[in-house]
Each structure stands twice: as structure tokens, then as C-alpha cells.
Design a protein around this motif. Structure first.
Motif, PDB file in Angstrom:
ATOM      1  N   GLU A  88     -42.112   6.085 -42.682  1.00  0.00           N
ATOM      2  CA  GLU A  88     -42.529   7.387 -42.181  1.00  0.00           C
ATOM      3  C   GLU A  88     -43.800   7.278 -41.340  1.00  0.00           C
ATOM      4  O   GLU A  88     -43.929   7.947 -40.301  1.00  0.00           O
ATOM      5  N   VAL A  89     -44.730   6.426 -41.744  1.00  0.00           N
ATOM      6  CA  VAL A  89     -45.953   6.221 -40.966  1.00  0.00           C
ATOM      7  C   VAL A  89     -45.621   5.664 -39.586  1.00  0.00           C
ATOM      8  O   VAL A  89     -46.149   6.135 -38.560  1.00  0.00           O
ATOM      9  N   ILE A  90     -44.740   4.694 -39.537  1.00  0.00           N
ATOM     10  CA  ILE A  90     -44.362   4.100 -38.249  1.00  0.00           C
ATOM     11  C   ILE A  90     -43.622   5.116 -37.391  1.00  0.00           C
ATOM     12  O   ILE A  90     -43.820   5.200 -36.179  1.00  0.00           O
ATOM     13  N   ARG A  91     -42.763   5.921 -38.018  1.00  0.00           N
ATOM     14  CA  ARG A  91     -42.034   6.969 -37.279  1.00  0.00           C
ATOM     15  C   ARG A  91     -43.013   7.982 -36.694  1.00  0.00           C
ATOM     16  O   ARG A  91     -42.873   8.414 -35.549  1.00  0.00           O
ATOM     17  N   GLN A  92     -44.032   8.365 -37.484  1.00  0.00           N
ATOM     18  CA  GLN A  92     -45.043   9.289 -36.996  1.00  0.00           C
ATOM     19  C   GLN A  92     -45.798   8.690 -35.812  1.00  0.00           C
ATOM     20  O   GLN A  92     -46.153   9.399 -34.857  1.00  0.00           O
ATOM     21  N   ALA A  93     -46.048   7.389 -35.865  1.00  0.00           N
ATOM     22  CA  ALA A  93     -46.741   6.716 -34.761  1.00  0.00           C
ATOM     23  C   ALA A  93     -45.888   6.750 -33.496  1.00  0.00           C
ATOM     24  O   ALA A  93     -46.376   7.086 -32.408  1.00  0.00           O
ATOM     25  N   TYR A  94     -44.617   6.419 -33.627  1.00  0.00           N
ATOM     26  CA  TYR A  94     -43.693   6.450 -32.497  1.00  0.00           C
ATOM     27  C   TYR A  94     -43.600   7.846 -31.895  1.00  0.00           C
ATOM     28  O   TYR A  94     -43.777   8.040 -30.683  1.00  0.00           O
ATOM     29  N   SER A  95     -43.269   8.829 -32.743  1.00  0.00           N
ATOM     30  CA  SER A  95     -43.037  10.184 -32.252  1.00  0.00           C
ATOM     31  C   SER A  95     -44.310  10.800 -31.697  1.00  0.00           C
ATOM     32  O   SER A  95     -44.277  11.499 -30.672  1.00  0.00           O
ATOM     33  N   GLN A 133     -32.363  11.040 -37.335  1.00  0.00           N
ATOM     34  CA  GLN A 133     -32.060  12.035 -38.353  1.00  0.00           C
ATOM     35  C   GLN A 133     -33.022  13.220 -38.345  1.00  0.00           C
ATOM     36  O   GLN A 133     -32.723  14.257 -38.933  1.00  0.00           O
ATOM     37  N   HIS A 134     -34.171  13.107 -37.687  1.00  0.00           N
ATOM     38  CA  HIS A 134     -35.148  14.189 -37.662  1.00  0.00           C
ATOM     39  C   HIS A 134     -35.034  14.989 -36.368  1.00  0.00           C
ATOM     40  O   HIS A 134     -34.967  14.410 -35.280  1.00  0.00           O
ATOM     41  N   LYS A 135     -35.034  16.317 -36.496  1.00  0.00           N
ATOM     42  CA  LYS A 135     -34.917  17.181 -35.328  1.00  0.00           C
ATOM     43  C   LYS A 135     -36.096  17.002 -34.375  1.00  0.00           C
ATOM     44  O   LYS A 135     -35.928  17.028 -33.154  1.00  0.00           O
ATOM     45  N   GLU A 136     -37.291  16.835 -34.943  1.00  0.00           N
ATOM     46  CA  GLU A 136     -38.475  16.748 -34.094  1.00  0.00           C
ATOM     47  C   GLU A 136     -38.528  15.458 -33.282  1.00  0.00           C
ATOM     48  O   GLU A 136     -39.336  15.337 -32.363  1.00  0.00           O
ATOM     49  N   THR A 137     -37.690  14.485 -33.622  1.00  0.00           N
ATOM     50  CA  THR A 137     -37.662  13.238 -32.844  1.00  0.00           C
ATOM     51  C   THR A 137     -36.355  13.095 -32.067  1.00  0.00           C
ATOM     52  O   THR A 137     -35.993  11.995 -31.646  1.00  0.00           O
ATOM     53  N   ALA A 138     -35.659  14.212 -31.863  1.00  0.00           N
ATOM     54  CA  ALA A 138     -34.387  14.166 -31.131  1.00  0.00           C
ATOM     55  C   ALA A 138     -34.588  13.687 -29.700  1.00  0.00           C
ATOM     56  O   ALA A 138     -33.804  12.881 -29.186  1.00  0.00           O
ATOM     57  N   MET A 139     -35.651  14.175 -29.047  1.00  0.00           N
ATOM     58  CA  MET A 139     -35.917  13.747 -27.670  1.00  0.00           C
ATOM     59  C   MET A 139     -36.288  12.275 -27.608  1.00  0.00           C
ATOM     60  O   MET A 139     -35.911  11.567 -26.670  1.00  0.00           O
ATOM     61  N   LEU A 140     -37.016  11.805 -28.608  1.00  0.00           N
ATOM     62  CA  LEU A 140     -37.354  10.381 -28.677  1.00  0.00           C
ATOM     63  C   LEU A 140     -36.091   9.546 -28.866  1.00  0.00           C
ATOM     64  O   LEU A 140     -35.939   8.501 -28.234  1.00  0.00           O
ATOM     65  N   ALA A 141     -35.194  10.010 -29.721  1.00  0.00           N
ATOM     66  CA  ALA A 141     -33.937   9.288 -29.942  1.00  0.00           C
ATOM     67  C   ALA A 141     -33.141   9.192 -28.645  1.00  0.00           C
ATOM     68  O   ALA A 141     -32.568   8.141 -28.318  1.00  0.00           O
ATOM     69  N   GLN A 142     -33.109  10.303 -27.885  1.00  0.00           N
ATOM     70  CA  GLN A 142     -32.405  10.305 -26.609  1.00  0.00           C
ATOM     71  C   GLN A 142     -33.063   9.341 -25.629  1.00  0.00           C
ATOM     72  O   GLN A 142     -32.385   8.596 -24.907  1.00  0.00           O
ATOM     73  N   TYR A 143     -34.385   9.321 -25.619  1.00  0.00           N
ATOM     74  CA  TYR A 143     -35.109   8.423 -24.716  1.00  0.00           C
ATOM     75  C   TYR A 143     -34.845   6.974 -25.079  1.00  0.00           C
ATOM     76  O   TYR A 143     -34.689   6.118 -24.204  1.00  0.00           O
ATOM     77  N   ILE A 144     -34.809   6.690 -26.378  1.00  0.00           N
ATOM     78  CA  ILE A 144     -34.521   5.336 -26.840  1.00  0.00           C
ATOM     79  C   ILE A 144     -33.157   4.878 -26.336  1.00  0.00           C
ATOM     80  O   ILE A 144     -32.985   3.746 -25.871  1.00  0.00           O
ATOM     81  N   ARG A 145     -32.184   5.778 -26.424  1.00  0.00           N
ATOM     82  CA  ARG A 145     -30.839   5.426 -25.940  1.00  0.00           C
ATOM     83  C   ARG A 145     -30.844   5.195 -24.434  1.00  0.00           C
ATOM     84  O   ARG A 145     -30.229   4.249 -23.929  1.00  0.00           O
ATOM     85  N   GLU A 146     -31.541   6.064 -23.698  1.00  0.00           N
ATOM     86  CA  GLU A 146     -31.558   5.945 -22.242  1.00  0.00           C
ATOM     87  C   GLU A 146     -32.278   4.681 -21.769  1.00  0.00           C
ATOM     88  O   GLU A 146     -31.887   4.077 -20.773  1.00  0.00           O
TER      89      GLU A 146
END
Length: 213
Positions: A88-95, A133-146
Motif C-alpha cells: 500500500e505504501v508503494i502504491r501510494q507513492a506511485y499514485s 483494483q482501486h478506483k483512484e488509480t484507474a488513470m494510472l492503470a490506464q497509463y501503465i498499459r499505454e
């Protein structure tokens, strides 16, 4: 530190330069260090230099989740947190970095998070699942895919599975042949690797695993 500070002051005469040292080791470091330099003759002061000193592991990462500073986000993994909070700490850092920095700066500094956190292949897998899985990181997930970062994470998952297969076989049967290791390493289908991992745990003889490969 003094030289670095004066170089910045000369390069940016209108800026306020505050020298700060961040200690990033997560161990309990107790060594004392010199934090002040001063040169004085009689009543005349020729030089006074000091810097702010912080041990990052003295700060709880959770307390800084809502601080909107990209540098803080990058340094979150070097702060204090419980073992089960690591992903969770690493996810918070990424997002947090993604939200606060431009895409160009995110691409440049996201590697700092990986280096500071010493993210393993297994943790990359868990991290990717947390992000999608988190809504607040949906844009990050999309960016990761792109950006193809997903491919890199998935490659880490594949490599981790291969290592788990080999480890399971060696624990059960001792040293295994280079031929079997080569066959495992040549397999890149996640579904096939998952099946091989299950077989590595279930089979009774190593020869039958070679036939499965």
C-alpha cells in the motif's frame, strides 16, 4: 553539503536555499554527525553553515499519504511502516507521483520509487493488482498499459513463476537437469507456467515433469 548549497545560491540568487539532509536507511542509525560549521575571529563571524537533518524512518508513511508534494511521494517507501503495509505504501507513492507530476516527470522519477523501495518481482505482481483494483488509480492503470509498463510488470510475474517452478522441483527432487531448466525458461505462456507450477508440486517423479514440458 556546503559546496552544493553555495553552488545553488550562486546559480539561483533569488531563491531561498535550505540545505537538508535526508537519511534513507531503514535501520536504526544512531551515529552522531557534525551538523554545523563556523569560522569566527574575535567578534567577527566569517562563516556559519548548518543544515536540517532528518531520518526518514522516524516518520510514519501513513501520515504523509495526503501531502501533495512529489518529493514526499517518492520518499514514502523509505519512511516507517508495518510489514503488511508495504504494498500500500508503494502504491501510494506511485499514485501520488502520478497525480502531482507531469507524465514526463513521472516516467523520469518512478524508477526512484522502485530503487528506494527495492521492489521485488513478486511485489511488482501484487502492486499491479493493487493499482488496477482501486478506483483512484484507474488513470494510472490506464497509463501503465499505454506506456507498456504493464508488459514489464507481467514479465516480472512470468519470471517469478519460472523461479517458483524451479525452486519447487529442487526442493522435492534435488538438483534438476539443465534440459528441464531450459524448457521452463523457454515457456512464456502464463497459463502454461501456472500449470507447470502445479505439476511441480504434484508429480511423484522428476522424469514425468520433463515429459510434461
Amino acid at each position: 553539503m556546503l559546496r552544493y548549497t553555495t553552488d545553488l545560491m550562486e546559480a539561483h540568487p533569488q531563491a531561498l536555499v535550505i540545505p537538508t539532509l535526508l537519511f534513507t536507511d531503514r535501520t536504526n542509525w544512531r551515529k552522531d554527525v557534525v551538523r554545523k560549521l563556523q569560522t569566527k575571529l574575535n567578534d567577527r563571524l566569517f562563516l556559519h553553515f548548518e543544515y536540517m537533518f532528518f531520518k526518514l524512518f522516524d516518520f510514519n508513511a501513513r501520515d504523509y499519504y495526503n501531502i501533495n508534494n512529489p518529493v514526499v511521494k517518492i520518499l514514502l517507501p523509505k519512511m516507517n511502516y508495518k510489514k503488511d503495509e508495504r504494498i500500500e505504501v508503494i502504491r501510494q507513492a506511485y499514485s501520488g507521483l502520478f497525480q502531482l507530476a507531469s507524465h514526463g516527470l513521472f516516467d523520469k522519477y518512478v524508477d526512484f520509487i522502485d530503487v528506494y523501495a527495492e521492489v521485488s518481482k513478486k511485489e511488482q505482481e501484487n502492486l499491479y493488482h493493487e493499482i488496477i483494483q482501486h478506483k483512484e488509480t484507474a488513470m494510472l492503470a490506464q497509463y501503465i498499459r499505454e506506456k507498456g509498463m504493464q508488459q514489464g510488470m507481467q514479465q516480472g510475474i512470468i519470471q517469478n513463476t519460472k523461479e517458483n517452478i524451479i525452486e519447487a522441483l529442487e526442493l522435492r527432487f534435488g538438483k534438476i537437469s539443465p534440459e528441464i531448466i531450459d524448457k521452463i525458461n523457454q515457456t512464456n505462456d502464463p497459463a502454461k507456467l501456472k500449470e507447470l507450477h502445479r505439476k511441480a508440486i504434484q508429480i511423484k517423479e522428476i522424469d514425468s515433469f520433463g515429459f510434461i514440458c
